[in-house]
Each structure stands twice: as C-alpha cells, then as structure tokens.
Design an enzyme around this catalytic site. Sequence first.
Site, PDB file in Angstrom:
ATOM      1  N   HIS A   1     -10.992  -2.062   3.979  1.00 38.63           N
ATOM      2  CA  HIS A   1     -10.740  -1.492   5.310  1.00 38.63           C
ATOM      3  C   HIS A   1     -11.481  -0.185   5.560  1.00 38.63           C
ATOM      4  O   HIS A   1     -11.569   0.275   6.697  1.00 38.63           O
ATOM      5  CB  HIS A   1      -9.237  -1.261   5.486  1.00 38.63           C
ATOM      6  CG  HIS A   1      -8.704  -0.260   4.502  1.00 38.63           C
ATOM      7  ND1 HIS A   1      -8.590  -0.537   3.156  1.00 38.63           N
ATOM      8  CD2 HIS A   1      -8.284   1.020   4.656  1.00 38.63           C
ATOM      9  CE1 HIS A   1      -8.115   0.529   2.530  1.00 38.63           C
ATOM     10  NE2 HIS A   1      -7.917   1.480   3.405  1.00 38.63           N
ATOM     11  N   ASP A   2     -12.000   0.436   4.500  1.00 41.17           N
ATOM     12  CA  ASP A   2     -12.720   1.713   4.627  1.00 41.17           C
ATOM     13  C   ASP A   2     -14.224   1.560   4.483  1.00 41.17           C
ATOM     14  O   ASP A   2     -14.951   2.557   4.481  1.00 41.17           O
ATOM     15  CB  ASP A   2     -12.235   2.710   3.556  1.00 41.17           C
ATOM     16  CG  ASP A   2     -10.898   3.338   3.892  1.00 41.17           C
ATOM     17  OD1 ASP A   2     -10.549   3.388   5.097  1.00 41.17           O
ATOM     18  OD2 ASP A   2     -10.198   3.774   2.964  1.00 41.17           O
TER      19      ASP A   2
ATOM     20  N   GLU B   1      -6.442   4.165  -5.986  1.00 34.85           N
ATOM     21  CA  GLU B   1      -7.690   4.539  -5.336  1.00 34.85           C
ATOM     22  C   GLU B   1      -8.048   5.952  -5.797  1.00 34.85           C
ATOM     23  O   GLU B   1      -7.265   6.883  -5.618  1.00 34.85           O
ATOM     24  CB  GLU B   1      -7.519   4.511  -3.812  1.00 34.85           C
ATOM     25  CG  GLU B   1      -8.816   4.838  -3.083  1.00 34.85           C
ATOM     26  CD  GLU B   1      -8.604   5.125  -1.610  1.00 34.85           C
ATOM     27  OE1 GLU B   1      -9.532   4.827  -0.838  1.00 34.85           O
ATOM     28  OE2 GLU B   1      -7.540   5.651  -1.228  1.00 34.85           O
TER      29      GLU B   1
ATOM     30  N   ASP C   1      -2.940   4.885  -2.506  1.00 32.82           N
ATOM     31  CA  ASP C   1      -3.978   5.556  -1.734  1.00 32.82           C
ATOM     32  C   ASP C   1      -4.308   6.924  -2.341  1.00 32.82           C
ATOM     33  O   ASP C   1      -3.403   7.698  -2.667  1.00 32.82           O
ATOM     34  CB  ASP C   1      -3.473   5.718  -0.294  1.00 32.82           C
ATOM     35  CG  ASP C   1      -4.528   6.231   0.653  1.00 32.82           C
ATOM     36  OD1 ASP C   1      -5.525   5.519   0.869  1.00 32.82           O
ATOM     37  OD2 ASP C   1      -4.352   7.342   1.190  1.00 32.82           O
TER      38      ASP C   1
ATOM     39  N   ASP D   1       0.862  -1.178   0.000  1.00 32.11           N
ATOM     40  CA  ASP D   1       0.000   0.000   0.000  1.00 32.11           C
ATOM     41  C   ASP D   1       0.898   1.227   0.000  1.00 32.11           C
ATOM     42  O   ASP D   1       1.733   1.404   0.899  1.00 32.11           O
ATOM     43  CB  ASP D   1      -0.890   0.003   1.250  1.00 32.11           C
ATOM     44  CG  ASP D   1      -2.227   0.683   1.008  1.00 32.11           C
ATOM     45  OD1 ASP D   1      -2.227   1.754   0.379  1.00 32.11           O
ATOM     46  OD2 ASP D   1      -3.255   0.151   1.460  1.00 32.11           O
TER      47      ASP D   1
END
Length: 555
Positions: A330-331, A254, A199, A98
């Site tokens: 995870h979000d 993302e 991200d 990540d």
Amino acid sequence: MAHKWWQKAVVYQIYPMSFQDSNNDGIGDLPGITQRLDYLHQLGVDVLWLNPIYKSPNQDNGYDIADYRTINPQYGTMADFEELLAATHQRGMKLLMDLVVNHTSDQHAWFQESRKSKDNRYADYYIWRDPVDGHEPNNWRSAFSGPAWTYVPERGQYYLHLFAPGQPDLNWENPEVREAVFNIERFWLDKGVDGFRMDVINLISKPAGLPDVAGTPTAGTTLDFVADGPRLNEFLRQMNDEVLSHYDVMTVGEMPGSTPEDAIKYTGLDSHELNMVFQFQHVNLSPNPDVRLGKWNDQPVKLPELKVALNRWQKALDGKGWNSLYWNNHDQPRAVSRFGNDDPKYRVLAAKMLGTTLHMMQGTPYVYEGEELGMTNAHFTRIDQYEDLESLNIYREMVKQRKLVDGPTMLKYLANMSRDNARTPMQWDAGKNAGFTAGTPWYRLNTNYPEINVDAALKDQTSVFYHYQKLIKLRHQSDLIQYGTFEELDPLDEQVYAYRRHYQGQTLLVMSNFTDQVVQRDSGQQKADELLISNYPDDQGTTLRPYESKVYLFK
C-alpha cells in the site's frame, strides 16, 4: 530447528478501502472481503493481512487510529469482522491484523486527555517537550513534510509526530503505555486473529535526549536517525514475553532503515521477539540525485543495484533469520510499472517474471491485491487526481514553497512513486467501476480495468493469476523452495537476474531477463532434470527472450 507454519505460508495483503464494496457507498468493506474469500482461496494463499480497519479520522488512510477496539464504521461492525475471521478460518486461511502503535490519532482519547495538562493520567502517554528559544525542541523532520513537532498552547509544549500532525508518537518509555498496547494485542488475539503486521515498529524507542540530526535534516535522515533506538530490543522482548509467546502467531515488523544485522537481532530464529521484518533496501533504490527530493524520481532501478539489495538479505539471514519477500504494498507503486514493464506488449510477461524471481527466494512471499493480475500504476497527469497525504504535501513543498522542481517534473515523479498507484480500487471485471462498487468509488479507478481484471484473468489459462497460483503451489510442495540456501550468480549482469538454491542434494536455478532484449546466458541449464516453471510456452535453452523467467530443478 522445527519449521514454523509461517515459513511455508504465502500472504495476501488487502487494502480494505479499495478491495470490494458490499453496500454501494463507494468504500470497500469487511463483508466485501468475505464475499471474495473463495477467490483468494482459489489463488492458494495462506494468510490475509488487512490494512488498518479500526476507528480513524483517516488523515493517513487508517494509520491514525482513534480507537483500537472499534471497527471503523465505513468498513462495517465487529460482527462483520467476526464473520470474516470465521469464514477465513473455515477455508483454512489465517488473518493478520495491522497494528499501529508507534503513534495514535490525535483524536484518540489518550491524546485528547494528554494535551489538556502536564499532570493528568495520560500526560506522559506521548512525547512532549518545552520550546527551545521559542522554536521546536530539535530539527527533526516529519515523514510527511515539515517539522516533526506541533505546539499545543494548553500545555505550552510541543508534541512529537514523526508522521502527520494528526499522528502523535506514543511514549514507549512509559510502562503504562506498553501495558496498554499489550492489552490491545491480547484483545485481538483472544478473538482469534493469527498475528500482526506492526507498522514502523523500529521507531518506538527514540534516541536518548532527542538530539538534533546532523547536517540538514530531511524526512529520510530523521527516520534513519530515530530507527532502532536503544531500548527497541527490550521493548520487543517484553512484548513477546508478556503477550506474543502465549499464542501461535505470525509477526512481521515494518522497519525502515534496518540492516540485516538489525533484523537478526529482532527476528533471529533463536531470538524471542518477532518472526520477520519488512526491509526497504530494494524499494528505496533510485533516489533523486538531489537529496532534498528523497525518493521522488522517475528513473528506472538498475538491476545490479536491485541484486545487491535482495541478495544481501538472502545471504545474511540464511540460517539466522527469516526474510519477508515483497515487490509492492500500500506504500509502494505497482511492481510491474516500477521494476518491470507495463507496456501492454510486455506487461503479462514482466509481471510473471517478477513474481517468479521473488517467489523462488527464501522467505515468506507477500502478494499485494491486484499484483496477481499484473495491475499497473495509474499514470495520473494532474495533481487533483491524487489524494494521498504524502503525495499532496510533497508537491506543495517542492513545487509551490521551495520551488526545487517545476510542476510537470514533480507530476512525473508522482506518477512513478506515489502511494496512490497502489490504492486505486481492485479490478474485478470490465463492467461499471470494475465490479468494485455500484456506487461512486471513493477513489478513481485505473483506466485499464476493462483489459486487466479478475474476470478476464480467470478465463485465460495463460494469465498472471494462474502463474501466481502455480508459484504458490510450488512453494507449498517444495522444501527446496522453502528452506534452500541462496547462491548469487553474476551480480554485475545488467540484464539477467540469476541465482541458485540448494537443499539436501537438490538445486534450483532461477534465470530472469529484466529487459525487452533477447539475450544468451549459459548457467548450466542444459543439464537440468526438469523445467519447473516458465512464462513462455517453450524452452529455448540458453536463449532468454524479453522478460523471460524460468526455473530449473537439478535432482
């Protein structure tokens, strides 16, 4: 065009803090992941994506990085990471890191220097602006509540943070920043990692002049306004030219607020930037009618709206780009609770139905830890049960400060939408702390772990786990599932999600009942050559039972 390895792959996302603790300090770690690789290999996944494992003060659970070349000591050492990487590769799987480079932690050495003065080497590594009439430089709002600016007396200036104050945004206009990021990427790729999940990468190019957002800005309208800035293509192309194209890697960006048209620009099969994007259209459905509350709501997603969102991306990217397919991460809250039904009577059926609906589409599927078990939302009832920065901030802002909703209502919204629903520890067995740790878990477990866990799933041939295993195997074996074109059916149907896939004379028919009702639908399934997969033991033709999902092959 030659097909790439990542077009055939299925990715498994690991939230390291909650996956497996090996040293009983209550926090998941890298040796814990290594211990569980055989389980992931049995599931059949090809790629492991790790949420950030770098040194971090953990204001936002690792998305505030203080040192990109150092492993967070709570997760282990660089030797532990290298052992995990080697063990992953030995099993024929790949590993995705990540990468968080829109912002760093305010504890990063770059920021610590940058904040001291306007004339040091790192002065322009971040986005600094003078006050305007004694106030913030513009009206932008942070994704985690409050203004997107924080004042630093040493410089007499504000710095920009689109997220928490502890996450200052990097200044990508500065070529030295770009080169520093590229060097970080080379560091990990030279170690042998197989790519990056990036991200909020579409926020790195800010609008020229940093003008105000029109109207009354919210966190959402600010991010939409900043997203896909004027130099994004240029920055991503430079990253690819100088780094990514020199390695055989997988990249997913993302991109909140991006459209399919944007995605084709950055990830088109003929372009040279990233492989695919994470889009948010389907997970942003059912926002609160009061725009000030944004995503915080407890209303179910309407199926026709879900179909519009997913079908739009399937059709727009076909032959031009590549989809990433996901229900949760995870979000996001747990998919079976949000899009299905987590009542014990229906949970297993609904979890399998959701998996089937997504995995038969064109793109690379992502499985979030515990999804293959049908793990559910935690259904917390008190604010002191939450730990996520976003959840705590929004409760304080909406209930205490602005008084837009009362406490019980906001708790219902959190129970439906909080990121903490995805972050409870992985449920391995029915023993103490679900087999996650022999110590005190860093975060409370979902109370249903005695019923929903890996041990129970592996002993039950009808479990969600074995259904996901079969879905993954089918994808690996079928060019039709991997590459077929997408045809939507009955987009206004409020109960059944149906679509076809076509490839080289073969057709796939997917039918999923999103309700607890028995319904009748005839999409020509009686003429099929084979029932490929179903979540019921028998096939009743045009009858679809509660949460029934079935896939037919026409040769």
